[in-house]
Design a protein around this motif. Sequence first.
Motif, PDB file in Angstrom:
ATOM      1  N   GLU A  77       1.881 -32.713 -71.961  1.00  0.00           N
ATOM      2  CA  GLU A  77       0.615 -31.978 -72.095  1.00  0.00           C
ATOM      3  C   GLU A  77       0.734 -30.805 -73.078  1.00  0.00           C
ATOM      4  O   GLU A  77      -0.234 -30.463 -73.760  1.00  0.00           O
ATOM      5  N   GLU A  78       1.946 -30.227 -73.134  1.00  0.00           N
ATOM      6  CA  GLU A  78       2.149 -29.153 -74.101  1.00  0.00           C
ATOM      7  C   GLU A  78       1.960 -29.700 -75.521  1.00  0.00           C
ATOM      8  O   GLU A  78       1.290 -29.090 -76.359  1.00  0.00           O
ATOM      9  N   GLN A  79       2.519 -30.872 -75.757  1.00  0.00           N
ATOM     10  CA  GLN A  79       2.388 -31.500 -77.081  1.00  0.00           C
ATOM     11  C   GLN A  79       0.935 -31.897 -77.356  1.00  0.00           C
ATOM     12  O   GLN A  79       0.435 -31.781 -78.463  1.00  0.00           O
ATOM     13  N   LEU A  80       0.287 -32.338 -76.285  1.00  0.00           N
ATOM     14  CA  LEU A  80      -1.133 -32.719 -76.398  1.00  0.00           C
ATOM     15  C   LEU A  80      -1.951 -31.507 -76.870  1.00  0.00           C
ATOM     16  O   LEU A  80      -2.722 -31.589 -77.835  1.00  0.00           O
ATOM     17  N   ILE A  81      -1.752 -30.392 -76.204  1.00  0.00           N
ATOM     18  CA  ILE A  81      -2.500 -29.169 -76.531  1.00  0.00           C
ATOM     19  C   ILE A  81      -2.154 -28.702 -77.948  1.00  0.00           C
ATOM     20  O   ILE A  81      -3.043 -28.320 -78.719  1.00  0.00           O
ATOM     21  N   GLN A  82      -0.890 -28.787 -78.283  1.00  0.00           N
ATOM     22  CA  GLN A  82      -0.487 -28.356 -79.636  1.00  0.00           C
ATOM     23  C   GLN A  82      -1.080 -29.244 -80.722  1.00  0.00           C
ATOM     24  O   GLN A  82      -1.255 -28.829 -81.856  1.00  0.00           O
ATOM     25  N   THR A  83      -1.351 -30.482 -80.366  1.00  0.00           N
ATOM     26  CA  THR A  83      -1.940 -31.403 -81.348  1.00  0.00           C
ATOM     27  C   THR A  83      -3.452 -31.209 -81.441  1.00  0.00           C
ATOM     28  O   THR A  83      -4.040 -31.277 -82.514  1.00  0.00           O
ATOM     29  N   ILE A  84      -4.072 -30.926 -80.301  1.00  0.00           N
ATOM     30  CA  ILE A  84      -5.540 -30.809 -80.262  1.00  0.00           C
ATOM     31  C   ILE A  84      -6.015 -29.452 -80.783  1.00  0.00           C
ATOM     32  O   ILE A  84      -6.982 -29.362 -81.554  1.00  0.00           O
ATOM     33  N   ASP A  85      -5.361 -28.387 -80.362  1.00  0.00           N
ATOM     34  CA  ASP A  85      -5.932 -27.054 -80.558  1.00  0.00           C
ATOM     35  C   ASP A  85      -6.096 -26.597 -82.009  1.00  0.00           C
ATOM     36  O   ASP A  85      -7.048 -25.836 -82.288  1.00  0.00           O
ATOM     37  N   PRO A  86      -5.240 -27.047 -82.938  1.00  0.00           N
ATOM     38  CA  PRO A  86      -5.508 -26.660 -84.332  1.00  0.00           C
ATOM     39  C   PRO A  86      -6.894 -27.106 -84.818  1.00  0.00           C
ATOM     40  O   PRO A  86      -7.438 -26.524 -85.760  1.00  0.00           O
ATOM     41  N   PHE A  87      -7.493 -28.091 -84.143  1.00  0.00           N
ATOM     42  CA  PHE A  87      -8.836 -28.551 -84.536  1.00  0.00           C
ATOM     43  C   PHE A  87      -9.946 -27.685 -83.937  1.00  0.00           C
ATOM     44  O   PHE A  87     -11.122 -27.924 -84.179  1.00  0.00           O
ATOM     45  N   LYS A  88      -9.554 -26.717 -83.104  1.00  0.00           N
ATOM     46  CA  LYS A  88     -10.533 -25.841 -82.446  1.00  0.00           C
ATOM     47  C   LYS A  88     -11.710 -26.646 -81.902  1.00  0.00           C
ATOM     48  O   LYS A  88     -12.879 -26.432 -82.303  1.00  0.00           O
ATOM     49  N   PRO A  89     -11.439 -27.571 -80.990  1.00  0.00           N
ATOM     50  CA  PRO A  89     -12.505 -28.500 -80.583  1.00  0.00           C
ATOM     51  C   PRO A  89     -13.634 -27.831 -79.806  1.00  0.00           C
ATOM     52  O   PRO A  89     -13.393 -27.022 -78.918  1.00  0.00           O
ATOM     53  N   HIS A  90     -14.835 -28.213 -80.182  1.00  0.00           N
ATOM     54  CA  HIS A  90     -16.018 -27.838 -79.418  1.00  0.00           C
ATOM     55  C   HIS A  90     -16.066 -28.713 -78.168  1.00  0.00           C
ATOM     56  O   HIS A  90     -16.503 -28.278 -77.099  1.00  0.00           O
ATOM     57  N   LEU A  91     -15.606 -29.954 -78.335  1.00  0.00           N
ATOM     58  CA  LEU A  91     -15.652 -30.937 -77.252  1.00  0.00           C
ATOM     59  C   LEU A  91     -14.412 -31.824 -77.303  1.00  0.00           C
ATOM     60  O   LEU A  91     -14.056 -32.307 -78.379  1.00  0.00           O
ATOM     61  N   VAL A  92     -13.779 -31.996 -76.141  1.00  0.00           N
ATOM     62  CA  VAL A  92     -12.686 -32.964 -76.017  1.00  0.00           C
ATOM     63  C   VAL A  92     -13.206 -34.090 -75.123  1.00  0.00           C
ATOM     64  O   VAL A  92     -13.601 -33.847 -73.980  1.00  0.00           O
ATOM     65  N   VAL A  93     -13.241 -35.286 -75.681  1.00  0.00           N
ATOM     66  CA  VAL A  93     -13.892 -36.421 -75.015  1.00  0.00           C
ATOM     67  C   VAL A  93     -12.821 -37.391 -74.527  1.00  0.00           C
ATOM     68  O   VAL A  93     -12.110 -37.993 -75.348  1.00  0.00           O
ATOM     69  N   LEU A  94     -12.687 -37.529 -73.220  1.00  0.00           N
ATOM     70  CA  LEU A  94     -11.751 -38.521 -72.675  1.00  0.00           C
ATOM     71  C   LEU A  94     -12.481 -39.854 -72.611  1.00  0.00           C
ATOM     72  O   LEU A  94     -13.520 -39.968 -71.954  1.00  0.00           O
ATOM     73  N   ALA A  95     -11.935 -40.845 -73.308  1.00  0.00           N
ATOM     74  CA  ALA A  95     -12.606 -42.145 -73.382  1.00  0.00           C
ATOM     75  C   ALA A  95     -11.576 -43.233 -73.098  1.00  0.00           C
ATOM     76  O   ALA A  95     -10.923 -43.739 -74.005  1.00  0.00           O
ATOM     77  N   GLY A  96     -11.404 -43.515 -71.795  1.00  0.00           N
ATOM     78  CA  GLY A  96     -10.362 -44.472 -71.424  1.00  0.00           C
ATOM     79  C   GLY A  96      -8.980 -43.873 -71.618  1.00  0.00           C
ATOM     80  O   GLY A  96      -8.032 -44.561 -71.970  1.00  0.00           O
ATOM     81  N   PHE A  97      -8.879 -42.565 -71.373  1.00  0.00           N
ATOM     82  CA  PHE A  97      -7.592 -41.868 -71.472  1.00  0.00           C
ATOM     83  C   PHE A  97      -6.929 -41.964 -70.103  1.00  0.00           C
ATOM     84  O   PHE A  97      -7.457 -41.421 -69.124  1.00  0.00           O
ATOM     85  N   MET A  98      -5.818 -42.674 -70.039  1.00  0.00           N
ATOM     86  CA  MET A  98      -5.285 -43.084 -68.742  1.00  0.00           C
ATOM     87  C   MET A  98      -4.199 -42.151 -68.190  1.00  0.00           C
ATOM     88  O   MET A  98      -3.386 -42.584 -67.372  1.00  0.00           O
ATOM     89  N   ARG A  99      -4.190 -40.897 -68.608  1.00  0.00           N
ATOM     90  CA  ARG A  99      -3.242 -39.942 -68.042  1.00  0.00           C
ATOM     91  C   ARG A  99      -4.012 -38.950 -67.189  1.00  0.00           C
ATOM     92  O   ARG A  99      -5.090 -38.479 -67.597  1.00  0.00           O
ATOM     93  N   ILE A 100      -3.477 -38.653 -66.015  1.00  0.00           N
ATOM     94  CA  ILE A 100      -4.099 -37.623 -65.175  1.00  0.00           C
ATOM     95  C   ILE A 100      -3.566 -36.265 -65.640  1.00  0.00           C
ATOM     96  O   ILE A 100      -2.353 -36.066 -65.703  1.00  0.00           O
ATOM     97  N   LEU A 101      -4.471 -35.370 -65.980  1.00  0.00           N
ATOM     98  CA  LEU A 101      -4.066 -34.082 -66.544  1.00  0.00           C
ATOM     99  C   LEU A 101      -3.849 -33.037 -65.448  1.00  0.00           C
ATOM    100  O   LEU A 101      -4.539 -33.050 -64.419  1.00  0.00           O
ATOM    101  N   SER A 102      -2.912 -32.134 -65.701  1.00  0.00           N
ATOM    102  CA  SER A 102      -2.602 -31.080 -64.722  1.00  0.00           C
ATOM    103  C   SER A 102      -3.750 -30.075 -64.649  1.00  0.00           C
ATOM    104  O   SER A 102      -4.577 -29.975 -65.570  1.00  0.00           O
ATOM    105  N   ALA A 103      -3.736 -29.310 -63.580  1.00  0.00           N
ATOM    106  CA  ALA A 103      -4.753 -28.263 -63.399  1.00  0.00           C
ATOM    107  C   ALA A 103      -4.708 -27.286 -64.564  1.00  0.00           C
ATOM    108  O   ALA A 103      -5.747 -26.832 -65.057  1.00  0.00           O
ATOM    109  N   GLU A 104      -3.506 -26.992 -65.021  1.00  0.00           N
ATOM    110  CA  GLU A 104      -3.347 -26.030 -66.124  1.00  0.00           C
ATOM    111  C   GLU A 104      -4.090 -26.520 -67.382  1.00  0.00           C
ATOM    112  O   GLU A 104      -4.818 -25.762 -68.019  1.00  0.00           O
ATOM    113  N   THR A 105      -3.908 -27.792 -67.690  1.00  0.00           N
ATOM    114  CA  THR A 105      -4.549 -28.330 -68.898  1.00  0.00           C
ATOM    115  C   THR A 105      -6.064 -28.449 -68.710  1.00  0.00           C
ATOM    116  O   THR A 105      -6.836 -28.145 -69.620  1.00  0.00           O
TER     117      THR A 105
END
Length: 196
Positions: A77-105
């Motif tokens: 999840e740390e790597q996930l956040i590091q990959t996503i956040d440079p895009f400064k997303p307005h919206l993160v859309v889970l579309a058949g994303f099969m990982r359960i994310l931690s409360a922190e994320t």
Amino acid sequence: MKNIVILISGTGSNMKAIVQRAQSQNWRERFQASVALVLASNPNAQGLAWAQENGLPTAVVDHRAYKDSPNPRHAFEEQLIQTIDPFKPHLVVLAGFMRILSAETTRHYAGRMMNIHPSLLPAFTGLNTHQRALDAGCKFAGATVHWVSEELDAGNIIDQAVVPILHTDDEHSLSQRVLSAEHQLYARVIEEHLKQ
Ligand code: GRF
């Protein structure tokens, strides 16, 4: 411009429906938004190949790569956040994303992360939703788009699509009917949100 990041793990048909809408005429101008990244948790995801062929920026954060870390989920999840956040997303859309994310994320993306679930929540959280709806004798099934919260499939419901269950249905036929409804629903919900 509002950046949308879409997370997938497999076929990616919902991602494809959203991207096709986003690539239609005047969409960027109308909604001041674009799909900035398609991220897959699985390098072999069919949807990833489609996104690459269609010229979208893509990334892979393979959850299996962290299995030897002291805390595999945290490292993933740390790597996930590091990959996503440079895009400064307005919206993160889970579309058949099969990982359960931690409360922190989920807290990190609170109010910015949506998921689509193939049932009429709060009924049938988790897996095998179509067979469970058939086994329960339901007359209607459907899909739900909801905000992602700490509890699985329990965040606030944004919108739902309802389809009938026919007496001839099996899991496959029902899942196909729900999936077609999902494609309409998810793109529409995203557009509604972008208009706000
Ligand atoms: C969809 O049914 C979605 O509701 C569920 O996983 C499936 C993903 O399908 N979360 P696809 O990868 O979008 O084709």
